[in-house]
Scaffold this motif. Structure first.
Motif, PDB file in Angstrom:
ATOM      1  N   SER A  67       0.824  -1.222   0.000  1.00 24.92           N
ATOM      2  CA  SER A  67       0.000   0.000   0.000  1.00 24.92           C
ATOM      3  C   SER A  67       0.853   1.265   0.000  1.00 24.92           C
ATOM      4  O   SER A  67       0.400   2.327  -0.413  1.00 24.92           O
ATOM      5  CB  SER A  67      -0.932  -0.004   1.210  1.00 24.92           C
ATOM      6  N   LYS A  68       2.115   1.138   0.427  1.00 24.24           N
ATOM      7  CA  LYS A  68       3.033   2.283   0.443  1.00 24.24           C
ATOM      8  C   LYS A  68       3.281   2.799  -0.986  1.00 24.24           C
ATOM      9  O   LYS A  68       3.497   3.993  -1.198  1.00 24.24           O
ATOM     10  CB  LYS A  68       4.349   1.825   1.095  1.00 24.24           C
ATOM     11  N   PHE A  69       3.264   1.857  -1.934  1.00 17.45           N
ATOM     12  CA  PHE A  69       3.570   2.229  -3.324  1.00 17.45           C
ATOM     13  C   PHE A  69       2.327   2.538  -4.153  1.00 17.45           C
ATOM     14  O   PHE A  69       2.434   2.850  -5.332  1.00 17.45           O
ATOM     15  CB  PHE A  69       4.363   1.098  -4.000  1.00 17.45           C
ATOM     16  N   LEU A  70       1.154   2.427  -3.515  1.00 21.80           N
ATOM     17  CA  LEU A  70      -0.095   2.621  -4.274  1.00 21.80           C
ATOM     18  C   LEU A  70      -0.193   3.981  -4.976  1.00 21.80           C
ATOM     19  O   LEU A  70      -0.603   4.043  -6.136  1.00 21.80           O
ATOM     20  CB  LEU A  70      -1.304   2.391  -3.367  1.00 21.80           C
ATOM     21  N   PRO A  71       0.166   5.103  -4.299  1.00 22.12           N
ATOM     22  CA  PRO A  71       0.080   6.394  -5.000  1.00 22.12           C
ATOM     23  C   PRO A  71       0.942   6.425  -6.268  1.00 22.12           C
ATOM     24  O   PRO A  71       0.500   6.907  -7.314  1.00 22.12           O
ATOM     25  CB  PRO A  71       0.603   7.392  -3.955  1.00 22.12           C
ATOM     26  N   THR A  72       2.176   5.886  -6.181  1.00 19.11           N
ATOM     27  CA  THR A  72       3.068   5.865  -7.346  1.00 19.11           C
ATOM     28  C   THR A  72       2.497   4.965  -8.439  1.00 19.11           C
ATOM     29  O   THR A  72       2.501   5.331  -9.627  1.00 19.11           O
ATOM     30  CB  THR A  72       4.467   5.342  -6.925  1.00 19.11           C
ATOM     31  N   ILE A  73       1.982   3.810  -8.013  1.00 22.25           N
ATOM     32  CA  ILE A  73       1.409   2.869  -8.990  1.00 22.25           C
ATOM     33  C   ILE A  73       0.236   3.521  -9.724  1.00 22.25           C
ATOM     34  O   ILE A  73       0.093   3.389 -10.943  1.00 22.25           O
ATOM     35  CB  ILE A  73       0.944   1.572  -8.267  1.00 22.25           C
ATOM     36  N   SER A  74      -0.606   4.255  -8.977  1.00 23.81           N
ATOM     37  CA  SER A  74      -1.780   4.877  -9.621  1.00 23.81           C
ATOM     38  C   SER A  74      -1.350   5.921 -10.649  1.00 23.81           C
ATOM     39  O   SER A  74      -1.964   6.046 -11.709  1.00 23.81           O
ATOM     40  CB  SER A  74      -2.720   5.474  -8.577  1.00 23.81           C
ATOM     41  N   ILE A  75      -0.260   6.662 -10.365  1.00 26.58           N
ATOM     42  CA  ILE A  75       0.227   7.662 -11.338  1.00 26.58           C
ATOM     43  C   ILE A  75       0.741   6.959 -12.604  1.00 26.58           C
ATOM     44  O   ILE A  75       0.414   7.371 -13.732  1.00 26.58           O
ATOM     45  CB  ILE A  75       1.327   8.546 -10.705  1.00 26.58           C
ATOM     46  N   PHE A  76       1.502   5.888 -12.390  1.00 24.96           N
ATOM     47  CA  PHE A  76       2.019   5.143 -13.555  1.00 24.96           C
ATOM     48  C   PHE A  76       0.877   4.526 -14.371  1.00 24.96           C
ATOM     49  O   PHE A  76       0.910   4.525 -15.601  1.00 24.96           O
ATOM     50  CB  PHE A  76       3.019   4.070 -13.102  1.00 24.96           C
ATOM     51  N   ALA A  77      -0.135   4.026 -13.683  1.00 24.05           N
ATOM     52  CA  ALA A  77      -1.287   3.443 -14.375  1.00 24.05           C
ATOM     53  C   ALA A  77      -1.970   4.501 -15.236  1.00 24.05           C
ATOM     54  O   ALA A  77      -2.348   4.239 -16.389  1.00 24.05           O
ATOM     55  CB  ALA A  77      -2.262   2.878 -13.347  1.00 24.05           C
ATOM     56  N   PHE A  78      -2.089   5.710 -14.670  1.00 26.06           N
ATOM     57  CA  PHE A  78      -2.716   6.802 -15.422  1.00 26.06           C
ATOM     58  C   PHE A  78      -1.894   7.148 -16.661  1.00 26.06           C
ATOM     59  O   PHE A  78      -2.445   7.328 -17.766  1.00 26.06           O
ATOM     60  CB  PHE A  78      -2.852   8.030 -14.506  1.00 26.06           C
ATOM     61  N   LEU A  79      -0.560   7.198 -16.496  1.00 27.37           N
ATOM     62  CA  LEU A  79       0.316   7.544 -17.635  1.00 27.37           C
ATOM     63  C   LEU A  79       0.226   6.476 -18.736  1.00 27.37           C
ATOM     64  O   LEU A  79       0.180   6.809 -19.930  1.00 27.37           O
ATOM     65  CB  LEU A  79       1.761   7.706 -17.157  1.00 27.37           C
ATOM     66  N   ILE A  80       0.167   5.223 -18.305  1.00 31.73           N
ATOM     67  CA  ILE A  80       0.068   4.128 -19.286  1.00 31.73           C
ATOM     68  C   ILE A  80      -1.257   4.226 -20.048  1.00 31.73           C
ATOM     69  O   ILE A  80      -1.299   4.109 -21.283  1.00 31.73           O
ATOM     70  CB  ILE A  80       0.212   2.756 -18.584  1.00 31.73           C
ATOM     71  N   LEU A  81      -2.320   4.498 -19.304  1.00 35.26           N
ATOM     72  CA  LEU A  81      -3.646   4.642 -19.934  1.00 35.26           C
ATOM     73  C   LEU A  81      -3.640   5.800 -20.932  1.00 35.26           C
ATOM     74  O   LEU A  81      -4.143   5.697 -22.059  1.00 35.26           O
ATOM     75  CB  LEU A  81      -4.696   4.872 -18.844  1.00 35.26           C
ATOM     76  N   TRP A  82      -3.065   6.909 -20.515  1.00 38.12           N
ATOM     77  CA  TRP A  82      -2.968   8.116 -21.350  1.00 38.12           C
ATOM     78  C   TRP A  82      -2.191   7.793 -22.634  1.00 38.12           C
ATOM     79  O   TRP A  82      -2.617   8.099 -23.752  1.00 38.12           O
ATOM     80  CB  TRP A  82      -2.311   9.223 -20.523  1.00 38.12           C
ATOM     81  N   GLN A  83      -1.017   7.159 -22.447  1.00 35.64           N
ATOM     82  CA  GLN A  83      -0.168   6.821 -23.600  1.00 35.64           C
ATOM     83  C   GLN A  83      -0.924   5.891 -24.569  1.00 35.64           C
ATOM     84  O   GLN A  83      -0.919   6.108 -25.787  1.00 35.64           O
ATOM     85  CB  GLN A  83       1.115   6.135 -23.098  1.00 35.64           C
ATOM     86  N   SER A  84      -1.618   4.898 -24.030  1.00 38.85           N
ATOM     87  CA  SER A  84      -2.350   3.941 -24.862  1.00 38.85           C
ATOM     88  C   SER A  84      -3.442   4.639 -25.656  1.00 38.85           C
ATOM     89  O   SER A  84      -3.596   4.430 -26.873  1.00 38.85           O
ATOM     90  CB  SER A  84      -2.998   2.848 -24.006  1.00 38.85           C
ATOM     91  N   LEU A  85      -4.196   5.525 -24.961  1.00 39.26           N
ATOM     92  CA  LEU A  85      -5.272   6.260 -25.658  1.00 39.26           C
ATOM     93  C   LEU A  85      -4.711   7.150 -26.761  1.00 39.26           C
ATOM     94  O   LEU A  85      -5.280   7.242 -27.855  1.00 39.26           O
ATOM     95  CB  LEU A  85      -6.040   7.116 -24.643  1.00 39.26           C
ATOM     96  N   ALA A  86      -3.561   7.822 -26.446  1.00 40.85           N
ATOM     97  CA  ALA A  86      -2.945   8.723 -27.438  1.00 40.85           C
ATOM     98  C   ALA A  86      -2.516   7.934 -28.677  1.00 40.85           C
ATOM     99  O   ALA A  86      -2.717   8.396 -29.820  1.00 40.85           O
ATOM    100  CB  ALA A  86      -1.737   9.427 -26.807  1.00 40.85           C
TER     101      ALA A  86
END
Lengths: 243, 245
Positions: free
Chosen positions: B3-22
């Protein structure tokens, strides 16, 4: 030590038709421990608030000593009223007017007398209820008050803890005998602590009877206190309505 | 541990989603994170972004300080004084509900397209929120602690510093955080309508050119600044004030 004269002609709560306090006259001799005994809701806290200057809407006069300057009043409330964001020591030190001249040695002595030396740097949430009450008592004694007001300070403590804090208060007061006005509805507690008992009427509150406690302090164990209480109720029929 | 890494993981997940959509949409309307980062760097190198960002930040600081000072003073006064509150209560509700756009337009019309009119517009929009927050905080003050202060003859300053303000800390922090978020949004509006510099002015230009990458680059820059402010100033301040808990 200071003599205190309390004279309240009338005190009414805002919007109320009847007086809460009427024709209340009381004198406390210097260094005397006086217990006000009355039923719950009779106006004892209102009286202390008026004396402390928290409520100035009354007619009458309160004279604490004959000083021209503001008298020093220590107040121990029903709740400990400690600031949770300050440590025990910081809570005590804050009540000094001049923050550059805090008598640290005296505070250390008081902490020692109340067995709180090891908790000087603890925050209130780290203390038991009894310890918090002791801190609020130290805070009141620390300023060397001309008058010490105590408003049922042991009211929400369980019996053994209340007894323990009461005994510590007695030791502290014998060590530093200030003039004390102590409010309670518990006659046994009043007999154990006081030089003089002042019984109060309700609606409006006024002095019903003043009685000196004749038992020497060193002999005020549970048995003697109970004996004195029974004698009081037997000898003074007007007190039977109160207890 | 995870759970300590959850905030970082959520940011990376968002970036991956963004990149995929782009990649999937392949449109100028949704540039990829990589493209936004490149544009961001270009604006930084040219000195354009730091200049406009600093202008906006300066406006934010000035209007924030004025709003908090006025809001706290009036809020505490209204919380302590029932008559004063009764007198101003309706006005407070009115000002809370006046749209930000109306205040900005009126300030520019009445006082001209000046810096002080811009700051005034932001302050007028923010102050009612601070007043309401601090008024509620003041109403919730522990009366027995105030009585304790009064019985021990605390001066007004001592009572304010040691008894009132620590109790108001959560309300102050709430007003500060919501204040920063609200003020920055209003400042963009103010800059868009009547200033020739600042982030709002630049965003308006990028909108006219449909330059989405630059809009996102500027947004990322400002969000970054606010995050830095949160972690360098607000969080340590919070920890310091609440160390007793």
């Amino acid at each position: 030590m200071t003599t205190v004269h309390i004279q309240i002609h009338e005190k009414k709560h805002f919007g109320a038709e009847n007086s809460t306090i009427q024709n209340f006259n009381l004198t406390l001799n210097a260094g005397e421990f006086v217990c006000l005994v009355g039923q719950s809701g009779c106006g004892k806290t209102t009286l202390l608030n008026s004396i402390a200057g928290l409520d100035s809407h009354f007619s009458g006069n309160i004279q604490i000593g004959n000083k021209t300057q503001n008298p020093k009043i220590g107040f121990v409330f029903q709740r400990p009223c400690l600031l949770p964001w300050r440590t025990v020591r910081e809570n005590i030190e804050l009540v000094f007017e001049n923050q550059n001249a805090i008598p640290k040695k005296q505070i250390d002595e008081l902490l020692n007398l109340m067995q709180l030396t090891n908790y000087a740097n603890a925050y209130p949430k780290q203390l038991s209820e009894g310890m918090k009450r002791r801190v609020s008592i130290i805070r009141a004694f620390a300023i060397n008050p001309d008058l010490l007001l105590m408003d049922e300070p042991f009211v929400s403590l369980d019996a053994p803890m209340a007894r323990e804090v009461r005994e510590l208060l007695q030791q502290l007061w014998q060590n530093r005998p200030h003039t004390v006005l102590f409010v309670t509805h518990d006659l046994r507690e009043a007999i154990a602590l006081a030089d003089k008992l002042v019984f109060l009427t309700s609606c409006p509150m006024r002095v019903l009877k003043e009685i000196d406690v004749s038992i020497p302090r060193e002999k005020r164990d549970a048995q003697n206190v109970e004996k004195f209480r029974e004698q009081l109720i037997q000898n003074y029929s007007e007190l039977r309505l109160l207890f | 541990m995870f759970s300590k890494f959850l905030p970082t993981i959520s940011i990376f997940a968002f970036l991956i989603l963004w990149q995929s959509l782009a990649i999937f949409l392949h449109s100028n309307l949704l540039p990829s994170p990589e493209n936004v980062a490149r544009i961001f760097w270009q604006h930084c190198e040219s000195g354009e972004l730091p200049h406009h960002l600093s202008v906006t930040l300066w406006r934010l600081v000035v209007s924030f300080v004025i709003s908090m000072f006025l809001g706290c003073t009036i809020g505490i006064a209204l919380g302590l004084n029932k008559k004063l509150n009764a007198f101003f209560d309706n006005w407070l509700v009115i000002f809370l509900n006046v749209p930000a756009l109306v205040t900005v337009i009126l300030c520019y019309v009445w006082f001209g397209l000046t810096e002080s009119a811009a700051i005034l517009a932001v302050v007028l929009n923010k102050v009612p929120n601070v007043i309401v927050t601090l008024r509620e905080g003041t109403r919730a003050l522990d009366k027995e602690l105030l009585n304790m202060a009064k019985s021990y003859r605390f001066s007004r300053v001592k009572t304010l510093l040691h008894v009132i303000l620590p109790q108001l800390h959560p309300f102050l922090m709430s007003a500060t955080r919501s204040g920063l978020a609200l003020i920055w949004k209003i400042i963009l509006l103010v800059e868009l309508l009547g200033r020739s510099d600042g982030m709002g002015y630049q965003l308006h230009l990028f909108f006219q050119w449909f330059d989405i990458a630059s809009i996102l680059a500027y947004t990322v820059a400002f969000i970054g600044v606010i995050q830095i402010l949160e972690f360098i100033v607000l969080k340590p301040l919070d920890n310091l004030a609440l160390r007793w808990r």
